[in-house]
Design a protein around this motif. Structure first.
Motif, PDB file in Angstrom:
ATOM      1  N   GLU A   4       0.928  -1.110   0.159  1.00 36.27           N
ATOM      2  CA  GLU A   4      -0.221   0.029   0.064  1.00 36.27           C
ATOM      3  C   GLU A   4       0.779   1.397   0.046  1.00 36.27           C
ATOM      4  O   GLU A   4       0.580   2.470  -0.436  1.00 36.27           O
ATOM      5  CB  GLU A   4      -0.973   0.151   1.160  1.00 36.27           C
ATOM      6  CG  GLU A   4      -2.068  -0.947   1.111  1.00 36.27           C
ATOM      7  CD  GLU A   4      -2.905  -1.079   2.276  1.00 36.27           C
ATOM      8  OE1 GLU A   4      -2.487  -0.170   3.182  1.00 36.27           O
ATOM      9  OE2 GLU A   4      -4.029  -1.696   2.468  1.00 36.27           O
ATOM     10  N   PHE A   5       2.159   1.132   0.617  1.00 35.61           N
ATOM     11  CA  PHE A   5       2.918   2.234   0.623  1.00 35.61           C
ATOM     12  C   PHE A   5       3.994   2.403  -0.702  1.00 35.61           C
ATOM     13  O   PHE A   5       4.694   3.292  -0.612  1.00 35.61           O
ATOM     14  CB  PHE A   5       3.852   2.179   2.126  1.00 35.61           C
ATOM     15  CG  PHE A   5       3.081   2.570   3.078  1.00 35.61           C
ATOM     16  CD1 PHE A   5       2.926   3.601   3.505  1.00 35.61           C
ATOM     17  CD2 PHE A   5       2.528   1.353   3.693  1.00 35.61           C
ATOM     18  CE1 PHE A   5       2.110   4.013   4.591  1.00 35.61           C
ATOM     19  CE2 PHE A   5       1.627   1.560   4.838  1.00 35.61           C
ATOM     20  CZ  PHE A   5       1.491   2.930   5.212  1.00 35.61           C
ATOM     21  N   SER A   6       3.558   1.402  -1.553  1.00 31.68           N
ATOM     22  CA  SER A   6       4.703   1.228  -2.794  1.00 31.68           C
ATOM     23  C   SER A   6       4.078   2.257  -3.908  1.00 31.68           C
ATOM     24  O   SER A   6       3.014   2.489  -3.866  1.00 31.68           O
ATOM     25  CB  SER A   6       4.823   0.134  -3.164  1.00 31.68           C
ATOM     26  OG  SER A   6       5.383  -0.037  -4.607  1.00 31.68           O
ATOM     27  N   LEU A   7       5.125   2.995  -4.462  1.00 29.97           N
ATOM     28  CA  LEU A   7       4.734   3.850  -5.454  1.00 29.97           C
ATOM     29  C   LEU A   7       5.087   3.258  -6.929  1.00 29.97           C
ATOM     30  O   LEU A   7       5.282   4.139  -7.833  1.00 29.97           O
ATOM     31  CB  LEU A   7       5.729   5.213  -5.219  1.00 29.97           C
ATOM     32  CG  LEU A   7       5.271   6.061  -4.077  1.00 29.97           C
ATOM     33  CD1 LEU A   7       6.007   7.383  -4.006  1.00 29.97           C
ATOM     34  CD2 LEU A   7       3.771   6.299  -4.049  1.00 29.97           C
ATOM     35  N   LYS A   8       5.380   1.892  -6.954  1.00 29.21           N
ATOM     36  CA  LYS A   8       5.700   1.228  -8.122  1.00 29.21           C
ATOM     37  C   LYS A   8       4.965   1.506  -9.281  1.00 29.21           C
ATOM     38  O   LYS A   8       3.428   1.449  -9.174  1.00 29.21           O
ATOM     39  CB  LYS A   8       5.633  -0.494  -7.771  1.00 29.21           C
ATOM     40  CG  LYS A   8       6.323  -1.016  -8.971  1.00 29.21           C
ATOM     41  CD  LYS A   8       6.319  -2.578  -8.536  1.00 29.21           C
ATOM     42  CE  LYS A   8       6.265  -3.412  -9.824  1.00 29.21           C
ATOM     43  NZ  LYS A   8       7.448  -3.086 -10.500  1.00 29.21           N
ATOM     44  N   ASP A   9       5.223   1.767 -10.424  1.00 27.08           N
ATOM     45  CA  ASP A   9       4.608   2.029 -11.618  1.00 27.08           C
ATOM     46  C   ASP A   9       3.881   3.565 -11.688  1.00 27.08           C
ATOM     47  O   ASP A   9       3.362   3.822 -12.619  1.00 27.08           O
ATOM     48  CB  ASP A   9       3.377   1.057 -11.885  1.00 27.08           C
ATOM     49  CG  ASP A   9       4.222  -0.239 -12.079  1.00 27.08           C
ATOM     50  OD1 ASP A   9       5.259  -0.344 -12.827  1.00 27.08           O
ATOM     51  OD2 ASP A   9       3.570  -1.313 -11.922  1.00 27.08           O
ATOM     52  N   LYS A  10       4.245   4.534 -10.705  1.00 29.12           N
ATOM     53  CA  LYS A  10       3.538   5.732 -10.799  1.00 29.12           C
ATOM     54  C   LYS A  10       4.407   6.765 -11.057  1.00 29.12           C
ATOM     55  O   LYS A  10       5.813   6.354 -11.222  1.00 29.12           O
ATOM     56  CB  LYS A  10       3.027   6.037  -9.265  1.00 29.12           C
ATOM     57  CG  LYS A  10       1.975   5.255  -8.476  1.00 29.12           C
ATOM     58  CD  LYS A  10       1.566   5.619  -7.058  1.00 29.12           C
ATOM     59  CE  LYS A  10       0.437   4.775  -6.572  1.00 29.12           C
ATOM     60  NZ  LYS A  10      -0.657   4.996  -7.252  1.00 29.12           N
ATOM     61  N   VAL A  11       4.010   7.666 -11.833  1.00 31.28           N
ATOM     62  CA  VAL A  11       4.952   8.783 -12.115  1.00 31.28           C
ATOM     63  C   VAL A  11       4.408  10.045 -11.645  1.00 31.28           C
ATOM     64  O   VAL A  11       3.317  10.495 -11.387  1.00 31.28           O
ATOM     65  CB  VAL A  11       4.503   9.267 -13.568  1.00 31.28           C
ATOM     66  CG1 VAL A  11       5.392  10.324 -14.001  1.00 31.28           C
ATOM     67  CG2 VAL A  11       4.663   7.926 -14.647  1.00 31.28           C
ATOM     68  N   ILE A  12       5.539  10.468 -10.590  1.00 32.48           N
ATOM     69  CA  ILE A  12       5.465  11.637  -9.753  1.00 32.48           C
ATOM     70  C   ILE A  12       6.117  12.803 -10.136  1.00 32.48           C
ATOM     71  O   ILE A  12       7.336  12.570 -10.477  1.00 32.48           O
ATOM     72  CB  ILE A  12       5.661  11.078  -8.420  1.00 32.48           C
ATOM     73  CG1 ILE A  12       5.074   9.831  -7.965  1.00 32.48           C
ATOM     74  CG2 ILE A  12       5.555  12.147  -6.971  1.00 32.48           C
ATOM     75  CD1 ILE A  12       3.736   9.786  -7.694  1.00 32.48           C
ATOM     76  N   LEU A 245       1.265   9.861   2.010  1.00 28.36           N
ATOM     77  CA  LEU A 245       0.193  10.875   1.245  1.00 28.36           C
ATOM     78  C   LEU A 245       0.223  10.705  -0.220  1.00 28.36           C
ATOM     79  O   LEU A 245      -0.752  10.659  -0.881  1.00 28.36           O
ATOM     80  CB  LEU A 245       0.529  12.161   1.781  1.00 28.36           C
ATOM     81  CG  LEU A 245       0.382  12.783   3.143  1.00 28.36           C
ATOM     82  CD1 LEU A 245       0.683  14.150   3.140  1.00 28.36           C
ATOM     83  CD2 LEU A 245      -1.074  12.481   3.447  1.00 28.36           C
ATOM     84  N   LEU A 246       1.492  10.292  -0.791  1.00 25.61           N
ATOM     85  CA  LEU A 246       1.419   9.823  -2.466  1.00 25.61           C
ATOM     86  C   LEU A 246       0.844   8.425  -2.593  1.00 25.61           C
ATOM     87  O   LEU A 246       0.543   8.238  -3.738  1.00 25.61           O
ATOM     88  CB  LEU A 246       2.648   9.892  -2.805  1.00 25.61           C
ATOM     89  CG  LEU A 246       3.523  11.785  -2.947  1.00 25.61           C
ATOM     90  CD1 LEU A 246       4.843  11.308  -3.497  1.00 25.61           C
ATOM     91  CD2 LEU A 246       2.552  12.333  -4.118  1.00 25.61           C
ATOM     92  N   SER A 247       0.954   7.383  -1.569  1.00 26.09           N
ATOM     93  CA  SER A 247       0.535   6.254  -1.869  1.00 26.09           C
ATOM     94  C   SER A 247      -1.049   5.894  -1.573  1.00 26.09           C
ATOM     95  O   SER A 247      -1.673   6.802  -1.076  1.00 26.09           O
ATOM     96  CB  SER A 247       1.339   5.106  -0.818  1.00 26.09           C
ATOM     97  OG  SER A 247       1.200   5.456   0.393  1.00 26.09           O
ATOM     98  N   ASP A 248      -1.112   4.750  -1.894  1.00 25.82           N
ATOM     99  CA  ASP A 248      -2.567   4.223  -1.766  1.00 25.82           C
ATOM    100  C   ASP A 248      -2.978   3.884  -0.282  1.00 25.82           C
ATOM    101  O   ASP A 248      -4.054   4.013  -0.135  1.00 25.82           O
ATOM    102  CB  ASP A 248      -2.856   2.897  -2.539  1.00 25.82           C
ATOM    103  CG  ASP A 248      -2.757   3.010  -4.143  1.00 25.82           C
ATOM    104  OD1 ASP A 248      -3.060   4.288  -4.461  1.00 25.82           O
ATOM    105  OD2 ASP A 248      -2.743   2.062  -4.820  1.00 25.82           O
TER     106      ASP A 248
END
Length: 270
Positions: A4-12, A245-248
């Motif tokens: 849930e805290f991973s940002l994998k595959d996201k573009v930030i 805050l950025l993660s799911d």
């Protein structure tokens, strides 16, 4: 849970990504698995930060742009979408004090430089609103999270920095307003929250808080005495709140602020 805290595959996207705090954010986001877009005004520093990300095994795109220039941000958005096809998050880390706006100790309050004060307020308010509206609109299809950076100066009065304080106070209002509007108009696809840092040594405040030999100024000593932790914060100590805050993990959180200040804003002094 950790997924849930991973940002994998996201573009930030991180504005102000070459600064002390913004640069720390960039590396933390990369470590969390995202492809990070670094936006700043200095080309050399952008390339240096991009190289740091790549040295960690991450992927970064460095774009030279000024957050106060809409045309430059629109161009940046188009470059990002061309490269990655989506934007999942935005960190509005650009901001800071304007030297000319600082009220000097020997000045009277009526000597305040009005134009410089307006400039400081604009940078810290519109320097977040403009990127939010340009990059945020690109999140409507995929959903996304926007993180603003507030300040303890929006909670307690800090002398000398009126323009900066007004800008950050307005950011608090904007974060709450945008959080509600985005949730009701776009079914929760886009959320916005903020982080309120305490005192961290940055390029903008270092001269106010420390002397050339590294010792504390009178202002710096007062801040340390008013901070229960008895020290300034370290940039990496903001990263946990940022990734959350950025993660799911925070997908039902909007319009809120997380304060990371070593107890400064809640300390009564005794």
């Amino acid at each position: 849970m950790m997924d849930e805290f991973s940002l994998k595959d996201k573009v930030i996207v991180v504005t102000g990504g070459t600064g002390i705090l913004g640069g720390s954010f960039v590396l933390a986001i990369a470590k969390a698995g995202a492809r990070v877009v670094i936006i700043g005004r200095n080309k050399e520093r952008l390339e240096e930060k991009k190289n740091e990300v790549e040295a960690l095994g991450g992927e970064a795109l460095a774009i030279q742009a000024d957050v106060m220039q809409q045309e430059q941000l629109i161009s940046a958005r188009d470059q990002i979408l061309s490269a990655y096809g989506k934007i999942n998050g935005l960190v509005n880390a650009a901001g800071g004090n304007v030297p000319e706006a600082l009220l000097k100790p020997e000045q009277d309050i009526f000597d305040l430089n009005i134009e410089a004060t307006k400039k400081a307020m604009d940078l810290n308010l519109w320097g977040s609103i403009v990127p939010t509206h340009i990059f945020g609109a690109s999140m409507l299809n995929t959903g996304g999270s926007i993180v603003n950076i507030s300040s303890v100066s929006s909670k307690k009065v800090l002398t000398r920095v009126l323009g900066y304080s007004m800008g950050k106070s307005a950011i608090d209002t904007y974060t709450e307003w945008f959080g509600v509007e985005a949730a009701t108009r776009h079914q929760g696809k886009i959320r916005v929250n903020s982080i309120t840092p305490g005192f961290f040594l940055t390029e903008q405040n270092r001269r106010m808080l420390t002397n050339e030999d590294g010792s504390l100024t009178d202002r710096g000593e007062k801040i340390i005495r008013a901070t229960p932790y008895g020290r300034f914060g370290k940039p990496e100590e903001l990263n946990g709140a940022l990734i959350y805050l950025l993660s799911d993990a925070s997908k039902f959180v909007t319009g809120e602020t997380i304060t990371v200040d070593g107890g400064y804003t809640v300390y009564g002094g005794i």
